[in-house]
Design a protein around this motif. Structure first.
Motif, PDB file in Angstrom:
ATOM      1  N   LEU A  72     -31.326  44.919 -40.565  1.00 45.36           N
ATOM      2  CA  LEU A  72     -30.687  43.897 -41.404  1.00 45.36           C
ATOM      3  C   LEU A  72     -31.706  42.867 -41.879  1.00 45.36           C
ATOM      4  O   LEU A  72     -31.671  42.424 -43.030  1.00 45.36           O
ATOM      5  CB  LEU A  72     -29.570  43.197 -40.632  1.00 45.36           C
ATOM      6  N   MET A  75     -23.155  44.918 -45.161  1.00 47.03           N
ATOM      7  CA  MET A  75     -23.850  44.363 -44.007  1.00 47.03           C
ATOM      8  C   MET A  75     -22.919  43.511 -43.142  1.00 47.03           C
ATOM      9  O   MET A  75     -23.067  43.449 -41.918  1.00 47.03           O
ATOM     10  CB  MET A  75     -25.039  43.524 -44.497  1.00 47.03           C
ATOM     11  N   LYS A  76     -21.932  42.884 -43.770  1.00 53.36           N
ATOM     12  CA  LYS A  76     -21.025  42.000 -43.028  1.00 53.36           C
ATOM     13  C   LYS A  76     -20.159  42.752 -42.019  1.00 53.36           C
ATOM     14  O   LYS A  76     -19.611  42.151 -41.101  1.00 53.36           O
ATOM     15  CB  LYS A  76     -20.141  41.224 -44.009  1.00 53.36           C
ATOM     16  N   SER A  77     -20.029  44.072 -42.204  1.00 50.02           N
ATOM     17  CA  SER A  77     -19.221  44.856 -41.264  1.00 50.02           C
ATOM     18  C   SER A  77     -20.027  45.298 -40.045  1.00 50.02           C
ATOM     19  O   SER A  77     -19.478  45.877 -39.109  1.00 50.02           O
ATOM     20  CB  SER A  77     -18.642  46.091 -41.968  1.00 50.02           C
ATOM     21  N   SER A  78     -21.328  45.022 -40.063  1.00 46.90           N
ATOM     22  CA  SER A  78     -22.185  45.428 -38.948  1.00 46.90           C
ATOM     23  C   SER A  78     -22.020  44.473 -37.759  1.00 46.90           C
ATOM     24  O   SER A  78     -22.020  43.261 -37.938  1.00 46.90           O
ATOM     25  CB  SER A  78     -23.652  45.443 -39.388  1.00 46.90           C
ATOM     26  N   TYR A  96     -24.238  43.858 -35.661  1.00 48.65           N
ATOM     27  CA  TYR A  96     -25.514  43.151 -35.534  1.00 48.65           C
ATOM     28  C   TYR A  96     -25.541  41.917 -36.438  1.00 48.65           C
ATOM     29  O   TYR A  96     -26.172  40.913 -36.129  1.00 48.65           O
ATOM     30  CB  TYR A  96     -26.678  44.079 -35.884  1.00 48.65           C
ATOM     31  N   TYR A  97     -24.845  42.003 -37.577  1.00 50.48           N
ATOM     32  CA  TYR A  97     -24.762  40.873 -38.503  1.00 50.48           C
ATOM     33  C   TYR A  97     -23.966  39.736 -37.883  1.00 50.48           C
ATOM     34  O   TYR A  97     -24.365  38.574 -37.935  1.00 50.48           O
ATOM     35  CB  TYR A  97     -24.103  41.345 -39.800  1.00 50.48           C
ATOM     36  N   GLY A 130     -31.231  47.452 -34.643  1.00 52.40           N
ATOM     37  CA  GLY A 130     -30.166  47.283 -35.629  1.00 52.40           C
ATOM     38  C   GLY A 130     -30.300  45.965 -36.368  1.00 52.40           C
ATOM     39  O   GLY A 130     -30.121  45.893 -37.588  1.00 52.40           O
ATOM     40  N   GLU A 131     -30.630  44.919 -35.622  1.00 52.43           N
ATOM     41  CA  GLU A 131     -30.822  43.611 -36.252  1.00 52.43           C
ATOM     42  C   GLU A 131     -32.069  43.603 -37.134  1.00 52.43           C
ATOM     43  O   GLU A 131     -32.098  42.955 -38.182  1.00 52.43           O
ATOM     44  CB  GLU A 131     -30.922  42.539 -35.161  1.00 52.43           C
TER      45      GLU A 131
END
Length: 300
Positions: free
Chosen positions: A109, A157-160, A162-163, A105-106
């Motif tokens: 990103l 992406m900010k809602s992930s 992993y982020y 997941g990371e």
């Protein structure tokens, strides 16, 4: 571990198992044989997990967690397949799988951020020569589409989870979101200024008669024109999107030029309405047709 080639390891295990099965029955009846046979089969059945551990998605932070979970005290550079086997890696598939899921997941990103970085650090602006005077930007639709796509992706992406777990992602994500948002605002103003400039340049510089009839607007536009030409020449020298962000007070400059040309266009529109009121035969003519007539004749 870092030098291990999993394909070769699998082949060696398969060869070893085949060799063991070819041994005489009198040897195969011993417990030691059965124990080794089962161990090799276990290595083969769990080989896919080791293959997954070779993924580039696993970074130093992930390996530290894996070694900690397995109770391995040595450093990653000292790690071998034997050490992983000895510490029961094949019996911890669920835990290792969870770490792999996070790493992948990371990695997604990281790949996206890399695409954003590579695209905009290398993005050239497409320029076209206008009236043999200046190069103007074209290809706006593609620019805006890519900007909106990447700005939207960075926001999403900010809602992930992993982020939020990796500080480097947060820092780079914030940096590029700020850059692209600023670039989008600049291009929004720029396309408006460029369109207005093209329209007014053709009107005010296209006829000496227009200059005589609208001296104040002509003089105001001449100042705008000089500033706009200088701006476009600077971009032509280094036609890269990121170079736009290095222009001091660009947003303020573009907004000011746009406002000045709005004033000029308003005055021009009022002048044309006055001509229509005074000469009824002009009433049904559009602005462009009327301007063409005025530009070709001093007697309306």
């Amino acid at each position: 571990w870092s030098a291990a080639v999993m394909r070769k390891v699998r082949r060696a295990l398969d060869d070893l198992l085949a060799e063991m099965r070819s041994l005489p029955n009198r040897i195969r009846q011993y417990d030691a044989y059965n124990n080794l046979h089962d161990q090799v089969k276990g290595y083969i059945s769990g080989h896919s997990l080791l293959s997954e551990l070779k993924t580039e998605a696993l970074k130093e932070r992930h390996w530290k967690l894996i070694l900690q979970r397995l109770g391995i005290k040595i450093t990653f550079t000292e790690l071998t397949i034997g050490v992983l086997w000895d510490h029961g890696v094949l019996n911890r598939k669920k835990e290792i799988g969870e770490i792999l899921t996070v790493a992948q997941g990371e990695m997604a990103l990281e790949v996206f951020l890399g695409q954003v970085r590579d695209r905009w650090m290398k993005q050239e602006l497409e320029l076209v020569l206008f009236q043999n005077r200046v190069r103007l930007i074209r290809g706006w639709d593609d620019l805006f589409a890519q900007l909106d796509d990447h700005i939207g992706g960075l926001a999403l992406m900010k809602s992930s989870p992993y982020y939020r777990a990796v500080r480097e992602f947060q820092e780079e994500g914030k940096l590029w979101e700020e850059r692209l948002t600023k670039l989008r605002a600049a291009f929004d103003a720029w396309i408006d200024v460029q369109r207005r400039w093209v329209y007014l340049e053709g009107i005010l510089f296209g006829s000496s008669d227009i200059k005589a009839q609208l001296p104040a607007e002509w003089s105001r536009f001449k100042s705008v024109d000089s500033e706009f030409i200088n701006l476009m020449r600077r971009i032509a020298n280094r036609p890269y999107a990121m170079e736009v962000l290095n222009i001091e007070n660009l947003q303020r400059t573009l907004e000011r030029l746009g406002n000045l040309m709005s004033v000029i266009q308003k005055a021009l529109g009022e002048y044309l309405e006055k001509q229509r009121r005074e000469f009824s035969r002009f009433y049904f003519l559009g602005d462009d047709d009327l301007l063409e007539i005025m530009g070709n004749s001093s007697e309306p």
